[in-house]
Enzyme design. Structure first.
Site, PDB file in Angstrom:
ATOM      1  N   LYS A   1       0.867  -1.181   0.000  1.00  0.00           N
ATOM      2  CA  LYS A   1       0.000   0.000   0.000  1.00  0.00           C
ATOM      3  C   LYS A   1       0.906   1.235   0.000  1.00  0.00           C
ATOM      4  O   LYS A   1       1.910   1.269   0.712  1.00  0.00           O
ATOM      5  CB  LYS A   1      -0.871  -0.023   1.261  1.00  0.00           C
ATOM      6  CG  LYS A   1      -1.888   1.105   1.355  1.00  0.00           C
ATOM      7  CD  LYS A   1      -2.736   0.962   2.633  1.00  0.00           C
ATOM      8  CE  LYS A   1      -3.875   1.969   2.673  1.00  0.00           C
ATOM      9  NZ  LYS A   1      -4.714   1.804   3.887  1.00  0.00           N
TER      10      LYS A   1
ATOM     11  N   SER B   1      -9.681   1.837   2.791  1.00  0.00           N
ATOM     12  CA  SER B   1      -8.786   2.616   1.942  1.00  0.00           C
ATOM     13  C   SER B   1      -7.770   1.762   1.181  1.00  0.00           C
ATOM     14  O   SER B   1      -7.218   2.227   0.174  1.00  0.00           O
ATOM     15  CB  SER B   1      -8.028   3.637   2.798  1.00  0.00           C
ATOM     16  OG  SER B   1      -7.157   2.991   3.698  1.00  0.00           O
TER      17      SER B   1
ATOM     18  N   SER C   1      -9.932  -0.485   6.899  1.00  0.00           N
ATOM     19  CA  SER C   1      -9.290  -0.277   5.600  1.00  0.00           C
ATOM     20  C   SER C   1      -8.584  -1.490   5.006  1.00  0.00           C
ATOM     21  O   SER C   1      -8.203  -1.464   3.837  1.00  0.00           O
ATOM     22  CB  SER C   1      -8.294   0.882   5.685  1.00  0.00           C
ATOM     23  OG  SER C   1      -8.978   2.101   5.658  1.00  0.00           O
TER      24      SER C   1
END
Lengths: 486, 93, 492
Positions: C81, C156, C180
């Protein structure tokens, strides 16, 4: 209209930079004087993803100070974020302690004034908390820009906050000096005010005598000398009283002292006060200090100035004034104690006299710190012993001291020998001189015998002169007296 | 619910709002605050606030210098730097 | 080994293929990069691909293998990420503010996986600064769902979930502040775990809300999650909130398990299943999953989380408050974006932050500033912290009568891009099932448990007591031994 009698009320906030090797939340060095930003690591610069980890050494120093001011050491204290934007504040917040400080409810007792007018004053210390310092803005012109040096960012500070207990600039200065002595004494701060290691903010207000509520205060920021502290408070008090007497009001404000003009000027008023939005720092957990750690720190604490002062008066027989002077710094006190240890406690007073007299004058004149004195405590001890046992006169001792100071000699007895300073105390050697003096001064002899004590001094003087100063005047006096009255 | 002093909040946060965006943000904030205002209905008398999921004491690091000089690498990240300094618009003290 | 095989292989299968010389790390990296590039336009799963660094790392892994003695993850391609700092590789947090930011260090998680020999192929898309539940709030454009590219991937960590679901990499890292990791895993039909707070170091993760942020992993199965999680756990002296305890070998525990869950008490929170907005398909799929667990020997019990609904307002006070402070460092002075034109210092701050942050980030900063500001702190921030304690207490009590909590991961399946439109609160409400674990610091995972009538994946969530990661993984592993939802592939 009657003139009001005014009372001044002062509280101090002192930022003491702690003597740790590394910063409070990072492993960057705190050494003074590095090139800009060479000691600002990724954490200090607040790069994304970096996190604070608390320095044990900073906490240990906070405990030390807390114990030295007989305060409570919080078993649990909390770091909070104080949020505001400023270019020398890299994270956009300062990590500090807000609601739960590490040290609270302490006090120190200080001497104010000198001689007859001297008195003791106890100043309560509300709290002392750990926090990080900000960087520095350099306002020299860089094409209309300001330069930012973050070397100082993250340096550990202990903010020591007093109660508004002081009633004059003198008291404030006495308290600040005592605290300055104390932090150096216990080794938590180097006290270097030029380098900003010990910075003073003074909260000053005035009120009519007898009034119990506090007047509106103004805070004088960042005073870096005791002289400026005194001047700034004096100015501020005068200004506040004049303002009130002219029918004006004092607005709460933060002011700066301009040493060149000897005035304070407003930096910001309460209206534009920040909203710091304090909240517990979620990157840090509560600081927990257990009893065992506190006791360990306590056991390593040196004897504190106040206790030592008492001991010097009670056990060493010094005057409070001398005791106060000798405890002005740990180095001086240690020097004195080493001299007394070598000379014996019975000679404490002459040791103190030499150190505060001859030695202090020399150091002062040549700008040398006591730690670098060529005359060592052992020298002082040997010197006072030789005066005590009659080997040398006081005048001779001064010559020995001079020789030690200049480095001409390193050993007291060797100097006495080399300079022939030893007094003649041997009776047989003195006897002929005494007899000669009696024979040569019949008038003085007669006067003495007629009851004129002073006449004896003239005879002693003759003997001393004849011995070229080498005779022990005490022994000479004894011998003369015996011969003339015997 | 009191009206939000959006100008003051935006100033504290140092975020410039244009007149258009201010209206949208104000509406959004009103909606969010209406959501979080549900908290007000709960009686929390005697409840200790929980600022962290970990109920542990802060760990301490030893007082050792571990960070070497990284100035050049760090200053290279800055929008403006010169002579070893970060540069910002003139700060008036 | 072909990219096709990569798509469906487990980490153990891949490791065996590497060990037996049937493929090489470099070939796997090439296949992953090729697929990432081929799908980039459709999915936008990546913000940055690092083909050269990946191939170099893969070759180094192949070297080490020849020299013998490599770990199971050696040569496995993965993606991070873009909230994890990577030395020498730009790390953007999907923000214009950090669009050019190249960190001089690796995050702990990145370091650990590199040390294990895993090969990063790039940085995945996310909601800016991890603020969002759809991965629509990215400066680099939204990430799309591999099951239906007109829909959101979830957020996210949308890019990581999409990359795993699309068979680009077998495992990817994520962070979970309010769901997330779990929510995008659910939306994309993959498995994701958020460990207990403190299990995985936050060092090098760009902070959103420090008391809630926790790194996790997304993979195709609980077993693969176990392997990756084992690699990233452990004490890190650089993070004051890192647990100083030995890491557990979750994967070994799974390997030793018999696939049965006899006596495991699964608690179904009454309030979760009664919540307004729970989609009927989601509800029935999760209930079916509960019955599958029952068939494996688990016992279903009803539990209560009375303040479940209040988790949303509590979270949307605490997270923005911390964020407003965490993001104050982005001021255009030391790194990152600086507005080109400004009148003075304050104007530079205001313009830099107005231009550098997207709307959702600005909203949360403004909300966070408001709830901490003078006069509102007690009513909002302090009250939310008190609620946080009550909510954590509800979970603790629930665990008196169950071993794990079973719940939906999200109330709905993936929605259409732009569908939530104007009202940010609509998106916030999606977090109802996930944020409790963050507020209480508990471990939780999401695994696939079916599809809705539109063919979109549905996630089933398990929440455990503190440090019960192994228990969570064992349960999900047993479930996946009996079902094949996690083996379904999106029609790309």
């Amino acid at each position: 209209m009657n003139r009001t009698d005014w009372e001044t009320v002062i509280g101090l906030e002192i930022h003491a930079q702690l003597t740790t090797r590394s910063k409070i939340f990072s492993g960057a060095s705190t050494a003074f004087g590095a090139e800009p930003n060479r000691q600002a690591c990724a954490i200090d610069v607040a790069l994304p993803g970096t996190l604070p980890v608390l320095n044990r050494g900073a906490v240990e120093r906070a405990i030390r100070l807390g114990l030295a001011i007989e305060a409570e050491i919080a078993e649990r204290s909390v770091f909070a974020r104080k949020n505001y934007f400023y270019p020398d504040l890299p994270k956009g917040y300062q990590i500090s302690q807000y609601e739960l400080p590490v040290v609270k409810n302490g006090a120190i007792t200080v001497q104010v004034g000198e001689g007859e007018a001297a008195y003791e004053k106890t100043v309560r210390i509300t709290r002392a908390h750990l926090e990080e310092d900000a960087g520095k803005s350099l306002h020299e012109d860089f094409h209309g820009m300001t330069g930012i040096d973050l070397n100082r960012a993250g340096t550990p500070l202990l903010e020591i906050v007093s109660e508004p207990d002081m009633r004059s600039a003198e008291e404030a200065v006495a308290y600040a000096r005592a605290l300055h002595t104390l932090v150096r004494w216990i080794g938590v701060c180097d006290g270097n005010m030029q380098e900003g290691s010990f910075r003073i903010d003074a909260n000053v207000s005035v009120r009519p005598k007898g009034e119990t509520r506090l007047g509106t205060r103004r805070e004088i920021k960042n005073l870096n000398s005791f002289r400026f502290l005194q001047q700034a408070i004096d100015y501020e008090v005068r200004w506040q009283i004049e303002t009130l007497e002219e029918g004006g009001t004092v607005q709460q404000a933060t002011v700066l002292f301009d040493p060149e003009r000897g005035e304070t000027r407003v930096m910001r008023t309460k209206e534009d006060a920040h909203d710091y939005r304090y909240f517990p720092d979620p990157d840090l957990l509560p600081l927990v200090i257990d009893r065992a750690w506190i006791e360990e720190v306590r056991s390593n604490l040196p004897e504190l100035p106040q206790a030592l002062r008492r001991r010097l008066v009670e056990a060493h027989g010094l005057t409070p004034y001398d005791a106060n002077l000798l405890t002005a710094s740990k180095e001086l006190a240690d020097y004195y104690l080493a001299a007394v240890a070598a000379a014996g406690q019975a000679l404490a007073k002459p040791c103190a006299n030499w150190i505060l007299g001859e030695l202090a004058a020399k150091l002062n004149r040549s700008g040398i710190e006591i730690g670098e004195s060529p005359v060592l405590p052992a020298h002082i001890a040997a010197l006072v012993r030789r005066v005590q046992d009659g080997t040398i006169s006081h005048a001779g001792a001064k010559k020995v001291f001079e020789a030690l100071w200049t480095g001409e000699g390193q050993d007291v007895d060797a100097i006495i020998e080399a300079q022939g300073l030893e007094q003649v105390s041997d009776e047989s050697a003195l006897e002929s001189l005494v007899d000669a003096a009696i024979a040569a001064n019949p008038k003085s002899v007669e006067e003495f015998r007629a009851g004129k004590e002073k006449a004896l001094n003239a005879l002693v003087g003759q003997v001393m002169k004849a011995s070229r100063g080498a005779a022990n005047p005490q022994r000479v006096t004894e011998l003369l007296r015996r011969k003339l009255t015997g | 619910m009191p009206a939000i002093d959006l100008d003051r909040i935006a100033e504290l946060a140092r975020i410039e709002l244009t007149p258009d965006s201010a209206a949208a943000f104000r509406a959004d904030l009103q909606r969010v605050l209406a959501l979080v205002d549900r908290l007000q209905a709960v009686d929390t008398t005697g409840v200790a606030p929980m600022s962290h999921p970990l109920d542990l004491p802060q760990r301490l690091r030893e007082d050792v210098v571990t960070e070497a000089d990284q100035r050049d690498a760090l200053l290279a990240l800055a929008p403006t730097a010169e002579n070893g300094l970060y540069l910002v618009p003139q700060v008036i003290e | 080994m072909s990219a096709e095989r990569l798509l469906t292989s487990s980490l153990r299968e891949l490791a065996a293929a590497l060990a037996e010389g049937r493929t090489r790390a470099e070939a796997l990296a090439d296949a992953a990069l090729e697929r990432a590039q081929a799908l980039q336009e459709r999915l936008n799963a990546f913000i940055t691909l690092t083909p050269e660094a990946a191939r170099a790392a893969a070759r180094a892994a192949d070297e080490r293998r020849r020299a013998g003695n490599v770990s199971l993850l050696s040569g496995i391609p993965l993606a991070h990420k873009d909230l994890f700092c990577t030395r020498g590789v730009r790390t953007t947090a999907a923000s214009r503010m950090l669009a050019e930011f190249v960190p001089p260090y690796d995050a702990f998680v990145v370091e650990r996986l590199a040390d294990a020999g895993a090969v990063s192929i790039g940085k995945t898309n996310l909601d800016e600064f991890a603020m969002g539940s759809a991965n629509e709030h990215s400066h680099f454009g939204p990430c799309r769902n591999p099951w239906d590219t007109s829909r959101i991937a979830g957020g996210s960590s949308g890019g990581s979930a999409a990359a795993v679901a699309a068979g680009i990499v077998p495992v990817a890292t994520g962070t979970d502040t309010g769901g997330s990791v779990r929510q995008p895993a659910a939306m994309c039909g993959v498995t994701g775990i958020k460990p207990s707070y403190g299990r995985v170091s936050r060092y090098g993760i760009i902070a959103y809300a420090s008391s809630l942020d926790q790194a996790g992993v997304i993979a195709r199965s609980a077993e693969d999650c176990a392997l990756a999680l084992t690699a990233i756990e452990g004490f890190d002296p650089r993070d004051s909130t890192s647990l100083d305890r030995p890491s557990e070998d979750h994967a070994a525990a799974l390997a030793a398990a018999d696939g049965q869950l006899d006596g495991l008490r699964l608690g179904l929170p009454r309030e979760f299943f009664a919540a307004e907005g729970l989609d009927a398909d989601v509800r029935s799929a999760v209930e079916a999953a509960a019955r599958t667990y029952e068939s494996l020997g688990a016992r279903l019990v009803e539990v209560s989380l009375p303040r479940a609904e209040l988790a949303i307002p509590a979270y949307y006070v605490i997270a923005p408050a911390e964020a407003s402070s965490n993001l104050a460092r982005y001021d255009g002075v030391r790194y990152g974006y600086r507005a080109p034109d400004y009148a003075d210092l304050d104007d530079m701050y205001r313009k830099t932050r107005a231009q550098g942050f997207g709307d959702e980030v600005k909203r949360r900063i403004l909300v966070g500033t408001y709830v901490l500001s003078h006069g509102y702190y007690d009513a909002y921030y302090l009250q939310a912290q008190k609620l946080r304690r009550l909510i954590a207490e509800d979970y603790r009590q629930a665990f008196d009568s169950c071993d794990l909590i079973l719940a939906p991961t999200a109330p709905t399946t993936a929605w259409r891009l732009g569908e939530k439109g104007q009202d940010p609160v609509q998106e916030y409400l999606q977090d109802i099932y996930t944020i409790g674990a963050n507020l209480a610091g508990l471990p939780a995972l999401s695994h696939p448990c079916g599809f809705d009538s539109a063919g979109l994946p549905i996630g089933c969530q398990l929440i455990g007591p503190y440090l019960a990661e192994t228990r969570l993984l064992l349960a999900a592993h047993a479930f996946q031994g009996k079902t094949d939802w996690h083996r379904q592939l999106p029609p790309l």
